[in-house]
Design a protein around this motif. Structure first.
Motif, PDB file in Angstrom:
ATOM      1  N   MET A  20      36.133  50.502  52.583  1.00  0.00           N
ATOM      2  CA  MET A  20      35.182  49.656  51.862  1.00  0.00           C
ATOM      3  C   MET A  20      35.866  49.147  50.596  1.00  0.00           C
ATOM      4  N   SER A  21      35.847  47.842  50.385  1.00  0.00           N
ATOM      5  CA  SER A  21      36.413  47.238  49.179  1.00  0.00           C
ATOM      6  C   SER A  21      35.381  46.320  48.553  1.00  0.00           C
ATOM      7  N   PHE A  22      35.673  45.845  47.353  1.00  0.00           N
ATOM      8  CA  PHE A  22      34.747  44.927  46.691  1.00  0.00           C
ATOM      9  C   PHE A  22      35.536  43.877  45.923  1.00  0.00           C
ATOM     10  N   ASN A  23      34.878  42.754  45.672  1.00  0.00           N
ATOM     11  CA  ASN A  23      35.511  41.656  44.945  1.00  0.00           C
ATOM     12  C   ASN A  23      35.559  41.955  43.455  1.00  0.00           C
ATOM     13  N   TYR A  24      36.634  41.510  42.820  1.00  0.00           N
ATOM     14  CA  TYR A  24      36.761  41.624  41.368  1.00  0.00           C
ATOM     15  C   TYR A  24      37.347  40.326  40.838  1.00  0.00           C
ATOM     16  N   VAL A  25      36.742  39.791  39.780  1.00  0.00           N
ATOM     17  CA  VAL A  25      37.230  38.566  39.142  1.00  0.00           C
ATOM     18  C   VAL A  25      38.131  38.963  37.979  1.00  0.00           C
ATOM     19  N   VAL A  26      39.385  38.545  38.046  1.00  0.00           N
ATOM     20  CA  VAL A  26      40.379  38.916  37.037  1.00  0.00           C
ATOM     21  C   VAL A  26      40.003  38.337  35.682  1.00  0.00           C
ATOM     22  N   LYS A  27      40.115  39.160  34.648  1.00  0.00           N
ATOM     23  CA  LYS A  27      39.830  38.741  33.277  1.00  0.00           C
ATOM     24  C   LYS A  27      41.124  38.687  32.463  1.00  0.00           C
ATOM     25  N   GLN A  28      41.089  37.966  31.344  1.00  0.00           N
ATOM     26  CA  GLN A  28      42.250  37.897  30.457  1.00  0.00           C
ATOM     27  C   GLN A  28      42.661  39.306  30.037  1.00  0.00           C
ATOM     28  N   GLY A  29      43.947  39.593  30.148  1.00  0.00           N
ATOM     29  CA  GLY A  29      44.453  40.898  29.762  1.00  0.00           C
ATOM     30  C   GLY A  29      44.529  41.908  30.892  1.00  0.00           C
ATOM     31  N   ASP A  30      43.929  41.589  32.051  1.00  0.00           N
ATOM     32  CA  ASP A  30      44.011  42.502  33.188  1.00  0.00           C
ATOM     33  C   ASP A  30      45.437  42.576  33.727  1.00  0.00           C
ATOM     34  N   THR A  31      45.859  43.766  34.089  1.00  0.00           N
ATOM     35  CA  THR A  31      47.094  43.978  34.829  1.00  0.00           C
ATOM     36  C   THR A  31      46.756  44.916  35.982  1.00  0.00           C
ATOM     37  N   LEU A  32      47.641  44.973  36.955  1.00  0.00           N
ATOM     38  CA  LEU A  32      47.381  45.873  38.076  1.00  0.00           C
ATOM     39  C   LEU A  32      47.256  47.317  37.608  1.00  0.00           C
ATOM     40  N   TYR A  33      48.070  47.686  36.629  1.00  0.00           N
ATOM     41  CA  TYR A  33      48.004  49.057  36.164  1.00  0.00           C
ATOM     42  C   TYR A  33      46.653  49.340  35.505  1.00  0.00           C
ATOM     43  N   ARG A  34      46.191  48.407  34.657  1.00  0.00           N
ATOM     44  CA  ARG A  34      44.914  48.621  33.976  1.00  0.00           C
ATOM     45  C   ARG A  34      43.769  48.687  34.986  1.00  0.00           C
ATOM     46  N   LEU A  35      43.827  47.858  36.028  1.00  0.00           N
ATOM     47  CA  LEU A  35      42.783  47.900  37.056  1.00  0.00           C
ATOM     48  C   LEU A  35      42.856  49.204  37.851  1.00  0.00           C
ATOM     49  N   SER A  36      44.062  49.670  38.125  1.00  0.00           N
ATOM     50  CA  SER A  36      44.192  50.921  38.879  1.00  0.00           C
ATOM     51  C   SER A  36      43.598  52.088  38.098  1.00  0.00           C
ATOM     52  N   ARG A  37      43.805  52.088  36.775  1.00  0.00           N
ATOM     53  CA  ARG A  37      43.224  53.149  35.947  1.00  0.00           C
ATOM     54  C   ARG A  37      41.704  53.038  35.907  1.00  0.00           C
ATOM     55  N   ARG A  38      41.225  51.813  35.770  1.00  0.00           N
ATOM     56  CA  ARG A  38      39.776  51.612  35.614  1.00  0.00           C
ATOM     57  C   ARG A  38      39.023  52.042  36.859  1.00  0.00           C
ATOM     58  N   PHE A  39      39.592  51.707  38.037  1.00  0.00           N
ATOM     59  CA  PHE A  39      38.866  51.950  39.280  1.00  0.00           C
ATOM     60  C   PHE A  39      39.382  53.159  40.060  1.00  0.00           C
ATOM     61  N   GLY A  40      40.402  53.849  39.506  1.00  0.00           N
ATOM     62  CA  GLY A  40      40.864  55.064  40.163  1.00  0.00           C
ATOM     63  C   GLY A  40      41.543  54.824  41.490  1.00  0.00           C
ATOM     64  N   VAL A  41      42.269  53.700  41.601  1.00  0.00           N
ATOM     65  CA  VAL A  41      42.962  53.351  42.841  1.00  0.00           C
ATOM     66  C   VAL A  41      44.416  53.082  42.502  1.00  0.00           C
ATOM     67  N   ASN A  42      45.364  53.553  43.323  1.00  0.00           N
ATOM     68  CA  ASN A  42      46.757  53.315  42.979  1.00  0.00           C
ATOM     69  C   ASN A  42      47.153  51.857  43.201  1.00  0.00           C
ATOM     70  N   MET A  43      48.181  51.423  42.478  1.00  0.00           N
ATOM     71  CA  MET A  43      48.596  50.016  42.517  1.00  0.00           C
ATOM     72  C   MET A  43      49.053  49.559  43.894  1.00  0.00           C
ATOM     73  N   PRO A  44      49.854  50.350  44.639  1.00  0.00           N
ATOM     74  CA  PRO A  44      50.242  49.891  45.974  1.00  0.00           C
ATOM     75  C   PRO A  44      49.047  49.583  46.871  1.00  0.00           C
ATOM     76  N   SER A  45      47.946  50.342  46.703  1.00  0.00           N
ATOM     77  CA  SER A  45      46.757  50.076  47.514  1.00  0.00           C
ATOM     78  C   SER A  45      46.144  48.727  47.166  1.00  0.00           C
ATOM     79  N   ILE A  46      46.136  48.399  45.875  1.00  0.00           N
ATOM     80  CA  ILE A  46      45.595  47.096  45.468  1.00  0.00           C
ATOM     81  C   ILE A  46      46.462  45.973  46.000  1.00  0.00           C
ATOM     82  N   ILE A  47      47.801  46.128  45.893  1.00  0.00           N
ATOM     83  CA  ILE A  47      48.713  45.095  46.374  1.00  0.00           C
ATOM     84  C   ILE A  47      48.585  44.926  47.889  1.00  0.00           C
ATOM     85  N   ALA A  48      48.458  46.053  48.602  1.00  0.00           N
ATOM     86  CA  ALA A  48      48.397  45.997  50.067  1.00  0.00           C
ATOM     87  C   ALA A  48      47.184  45.238  50.568  1.00  0.00           C
TER      88      ALA A  48
END
Length: 400
Positions: free
Chosen positions: A1-29
């Motif tokens: 199960m995934s959900f949509n996210y609208v990127v905001k100014q200052g977002d990076t993959l690392y910051r999103l991974s910390r916020r949502f508790g998901v590792n970066m490779p999973s987001i990229i994949a």
């Protein structure tokens, strides 16, 4: 199960991974459309994989620090996972997200570290160590407050600063981690760098400005979007390139460490380009930029015995200025070199820097420490090695 996210100014993959508790490779994949994962674009819609977070209900007496300790998660990650929650406004019965843990420290030294991370950490450090004194010295061109943290109650006053140059932002992490380690040692009554933390605290008042150039740091780390108020100017000053990784200047294209009235005219003749750009433009006159002015006013208002500006890179310590430095400067530089492994260098052919002006106007020991070795910006992966070098130097600076 995934959900949509609208990127905001200052977002990076690392910051999103910390916020949502998901590792970066999973987001990229799950987002094959990301041609350059290092540069997220505000307004872009991406998929976030299903969360792996736990949840916790606030109980009587809870603080973010106590929760972080009990859950074995850093305060930085806990705050990032709960962006709408302030440490001082926890309510009994409130549910918060507990992201995957990575130790219980506050300052995260494993990722790009920007203004947002620094301000969050300062707030958490103040909560954890109430004896820290936090204020600010002014604001950047774009209105970001320039925090000042004091630790210590001694009669000897010392000043450290970092990130005069935008792509040298790792110096901010060095200072923030030192502040945390020092504060923890004071609270626990232990030593830091082989010295009694409480003895240093009672002997010296240390004033830290961890990020002199927040607008520039943000530009280096987050890039440029058409919504930026200086978009057209910055693009032109950067030769129409969207790669700002080499940017040193503030947001108006002025090199803040060439802004001081120490033979400023000579520096302008020697190397200043004709106008604003990524580096070396000294401005139209000394002290035209609010960030440089703020540091100068702080310096004038404190009875400083010593000042160190942390830069990168080169593993060198510059300690002199046109033979105006006091006799003890070279001896101090040799002490710093001995404990850090860096080389003390008598520098020539450079003017208008903060260290130059401090020596010229106050005739006190002033230093530029070029931390680390490599190409700016130094990678965060080099942090542990660099910190091991500069920690004893920072401690040594508290006993001038």
């Amino acid at each position: 199960m995934s959900f949509n996210y609208v990127v905001k100014q200052g977002d990076t993959l690392y910051r999103l991974s910390r916020r949502f508790g998901v590792n970066m490779p999973s987001i990229i994949a799950i987002n094959p459309q990301l041609s350059n994962p290092a540069r997220l674009v505000p307004g872009q819609v991406i998929q976030i994989p299903g969360r792996m977070n736990q949840y916790y209900v606030i109980q009587q007496g809870d603080t973010l620090y106590s929760i972080a300790m009990s859950m074995n998660v850093s305060l930085q990650r806990l705050l990032a996972a709960n962006p709408g929650i302030l440490p001082q406004s926890l309510q009994i019965g409130q549910t918060i997200v507990i992201p995957p843990g990575a130790g219980s420290g506050i300052v995260d030294t494993q990722t790009d570290y920007g203004y947002q991370e620094m301000m969050n950490d300062i707030r958490l450090l103040k909560q954890r160590y109430p004896f820290l004194e936090v204020t600010d010295i002014g604001a950047s061109v774009m209105g970001k407050r320039l925090p000042l943290i004091k630790i210590g109650q001694g009669p000897v006053h010392v000043h450290y600063n970092g990130s005069f140059h935008a792509n040298e932002w790792i110096t901010t992490v060095l200072l923030m981690k030192f502040l945390e380690d020092y504060a923890q040692a004071v609270e626990n009554g232990t030593s830091i760098g082989g010295r009694s933390a409480n003895a240093l605290y009672n002997q010296t008042s240390l004033w830290i400005v961890p990020m002199v150039n927040p607008d520039g740091v943000e530009l280096v780390q987050d890039g440029l979007t058409p919504q930026h108020p200086y978009y057209q100017q910055l693009l032109a000053w950067n030769e129409n390139s969207l790669d700002f990784s080499g940017w040193k200047a503030n947001i108006r294209g002025v090199d803040l460490n060439d802004q001081y009235p120490a033979n400023w005219e000579e520096e302008k003749k020697r190397r200043s380009p004709a106008g604003p750009g990524p580096r070396d433009y000294v401005g139209t006159a000394p002290l035209t930029e609010p960030e440089a002015i703020a540091v100068a006013l702080l310096t004038r208002n404190l009875p400083l015995s010593l000042a160190i500006a942390f830069h990168t890179q080169g593993e060198e310590i510059y300690w002199n200025y046109r033979d105006l430095e006091p006799p003890e400067s070279e001896k101090l530089a040799d002490r710093f070199a001995s404990v850090s492994g860096y080389r003390a260098v008598k520098l020539t052919g450079s003017d208008a820097g903060y260290k130059d002006w401090f020596i010229q106007d106050f005739r006190k020991p002033g230093f530029t420490v070029e931390a680390g070795l490599g190409q700016n910006p130094l990678p965060i992966e080099a942090f542990n090695r660099i910190y091991k070098q500069v920690l004893p130097l920072m401690v040594e600076g508290l006993s001038p």
